[in-house]
Write a protein that holds these residues in place. Structure first.
Motif, short mmCIF file in Angstrom:
data_model
loop_
_atom_site.label_atom_id
_atom_site.label_comp_id
_atom_site.label_asym_id
_atom_site.label_seq_id
_atom_site.Cartn_x
_atom_site.Cartn_y
_atom_site.Cartn_z
N THR A 52 0.86 -1.18 0.00
CA THR A 52 0.00 0.00 0.00
C THR A 52 0.89 1.23 0.00
OG1 THR A 52 -1.76 -1.15 1.20
CG2 THR A 52 -1.80 1.25 1.25
N TYR A 53 0.62 2.14 -0.92
CA TYR A 53 1.38 3.38 -1.06
C TYR A 53 0.53 4.52 -0.52
CZ TYR A 53 3.68 0.34 -4.48
OH TYR A 53 4.29 -0.71 -5.10
N SER A 54 0.99 5.15 0.55
CA SER A 54 0.27 6.25 1.17
C SER A 54 1.06 7.54 0.99
CB SER A 54 0.07 5.99 2.65
OG SER A 54 -0.65 4.81 2.86
N GLY A 55 0.40 8.58 0.51
CA GLY A 55 1.10 9.84 0.31
C GLY A 55 0.16 10.97 -0.07
N HIS A 56 -0.98 10.62 -0.63
CA HIS A 56 -1.95 11.64 -1.03
C HIS A 56 -2.84 12.01 0.16
CE1 HIS A 56 -1.10 11.91 -5.31
NE2 HIS A 56 -0.91 10.60 -5.31
N ASP A 57 -3.17 13.29 0.26
CA ASP A 57 -4.05 13.78 1.32
C ASP A 57 -5.52 13.78 0.90
OD1 ASP A 57 -1.89 14.24 3.02
OD2 ASP A 57 -1.59 16.26 2.22
N ALA A 58 -5.78 13.42 -0.33
CA ALA A 58 -7.15 13.36 -0.85
C ALA A 58 -7.22 12.18 -1.82
CB ALA A 58 -7.50 14.67 -1.55
N ALA A 59 -8.36 12.01 -2.45
CA ALA A 59 -8.58 10.88 -3.35
C ALA A 59 -7.57 10.84 -4.50
CB ALA A 59 -10.00 10.96 -3.92
N VAL A 60 -7.22 9.63 -4.90
CA VAL A 60 -6.33 9.42 -6.05
C VAL A 60 -7.18 9.43 -7.31
CG1 VAL A 60 -4.75 7.80 -7.17
CG2 VAL A 60 -4.66 8.13 -4.70
N THR A 75 -1.76 10.69 -9.30
CA THR A 75 -2.22 12.06 -9.13
C THR A 75 -3.52 12.06 -8.35
OG1 THR A 75 -2.67 14.16 -10.23
CG2 THR A 75 -3.49 12.19 -11.31
N GLY A 76 -3.72 13.10 -7.56
CA GLY A 76 -4.89 13.11 -6.71
C GLY A 76 -5.53 14.47 -6.59
N TYR A 77 -6.65 14.47 -5.90
CA TYR A 77 -7.40 15.71 -5.67
C TYR A 77 -6.69 16.64 -4.69
CZ TYR A 77 -11.25 13.77 -8.33
OH TYR A 77 -12.02 13.25 -9.35
N ASP A 78 -5.57 16.21 -4.14
CA ASP A 78 -4.74 17.10 -3.32
C ASP A 78 -3.86 18.01 -4.18
OD1 ASP A 78 -2.94 15.22 -4.24
OD2 ASP A 78 -2.24 14.60 -2.26
N ARG A 79 -3.99 17.87 -5.52
CA ARG A 79 -3.29 18.69 -6.52
C ARG A 79 -1.81 18.35 -6.65
NH1 ARG A 79 -6.30 24.51 -6.59
NH2 ARG A 79 -8.37 23.66 -6.26
N PHE A 80 -1.44 17.13 -6.26
CA PHE A 80 -0.05 16.69 -6.38
C PHE A 80 0.05 15.49 -7.31
CE2 PHE A 80 0.24 19.02 -2.40
CZ PHE A 80 1.44 19.71 -2.57
N ILE A 81 1.17 15.42 -8.03
CA ILE A 81 1.55 14.24 -8.81
C ILE A 81 2.75 13.65 -8.08
CG2 ILE A 81 2.47 13.39 -11.00
CD1 ILE A 81 1.05 15.80 -12.34
N ARG A 82 2.70 12.37 -7.83
CA ARG A 82 3.78 11.71 -7.10
C ARG A 82 4.41 10.62 -7.97
NH1 ARG A 82 3.62 13.57 -2.00
NH2 ARG A 82 1.62 14.36 -1.26
N LEU A 83 5.75 10.57 -7.95
CA LEU A 83 6.51 9.53 -8.64
C LEU A 83 6.95 8.52 -7.58
CD1 LEU A 83 8.02 8.40 -11.16
CD2 LEU A 83 9.93 9.89 -10.52
N TRP A 84 6.58 7.26 -7.76
CA TRP A 84 6.83 6.20 -6.79
C TRP A 84 7.79 5.16 -7.34
CZ3 TRP A 84 4.32 6.54 -2.08
CH2 TRP A 84 3.21 7.39 -2.02
N ASP A 85 8.57 4.56 -6.44
CA ASP A 85 9.36 3.37 -6.76
C ASP A 85 8.46 2.18 -6.45
OD1 ASP A 85 11.04 0.99 -6.08
OD2 ASP A 85 12.65 2.36 -6.63
#
Length: 109
Positions: A52-60, A75-85
Motif C-alpha cells: 500500500t502506497y500512502s502519500g496523497h491527502d485526498a482521493a487518487v 495524481t490526486g485531488y490534493d493537486r499533487f503528482i507523485r513519482l513512486w518506486d
C-alpha cells in the motif's frame, strides 16, 4: 456481459478510481482509490495486496506505470503528482502546479 464473478478484491475503504495492469506481464494490478491510497495486487497466485502506497491527502484520480514497471505516477485531488518506486514503495518526487491534474502519463509512452 459477464456471467459470474470470479474474484472480488477487498482492501480499499472507498471506491476505486483507476486501475492498471503491470506492463508486459499483467501479473500485478495497481489500483488508486478515493481513500487516498494506491495498492498493488497479485492477480495470479494468492490475489492479495502486496503493498500500500500512502502519500496523497485526498482521493487518487489517476495512476500510470512506467514502461518497465519499476516506477509509477499517481495524481490526486490534493493537486499533487507523485513519482513512486514500485519495488520499495518510496515516493521519489512530488510535483505540483497548484492546479487539479485529472490524468497522468509517462512520456514517451
Amino acid at each position: 456481459p459477464p456471467k459470474k464473478c470470479i474474484h472480488k478484491w477487498t482492501g480499499h475503504t472507498k471506491g476505486v478510481q483507476a486501475i492498471e495492469f503491470f506492463p508486459g506481464y499483467g501479473h500485478l494490478l495497481l489500483s488508486g482509490s478515493m481513500d487516498g491510497k494506491v495498492k498493488i495486487w497479485d492477480v495470479l497466485t494468492d490475489k492479495l495486496v502486496r503493498r500500500t502506497y500512502s502519500g496523497h491527502d485526498a482521493a487518487v484520480r489517476d495512476i500510470n506505470f512506467s514502461k518497465d514497471g519499476s516506477k509509477f505516477l499517481s495524481t490526486g485531488y490534493d493537486r499533487f503528482i507523485r513519482l513512486w518506486d514500485t519495488e520499495t514503495g518510496t515516493c521519489i518526487k512530488t510535483f505540483t502546479n497548484r492546479k487539479m491534474p485529472y490524468t497522468v502519463r509517462f512520456f514517451p509512452l
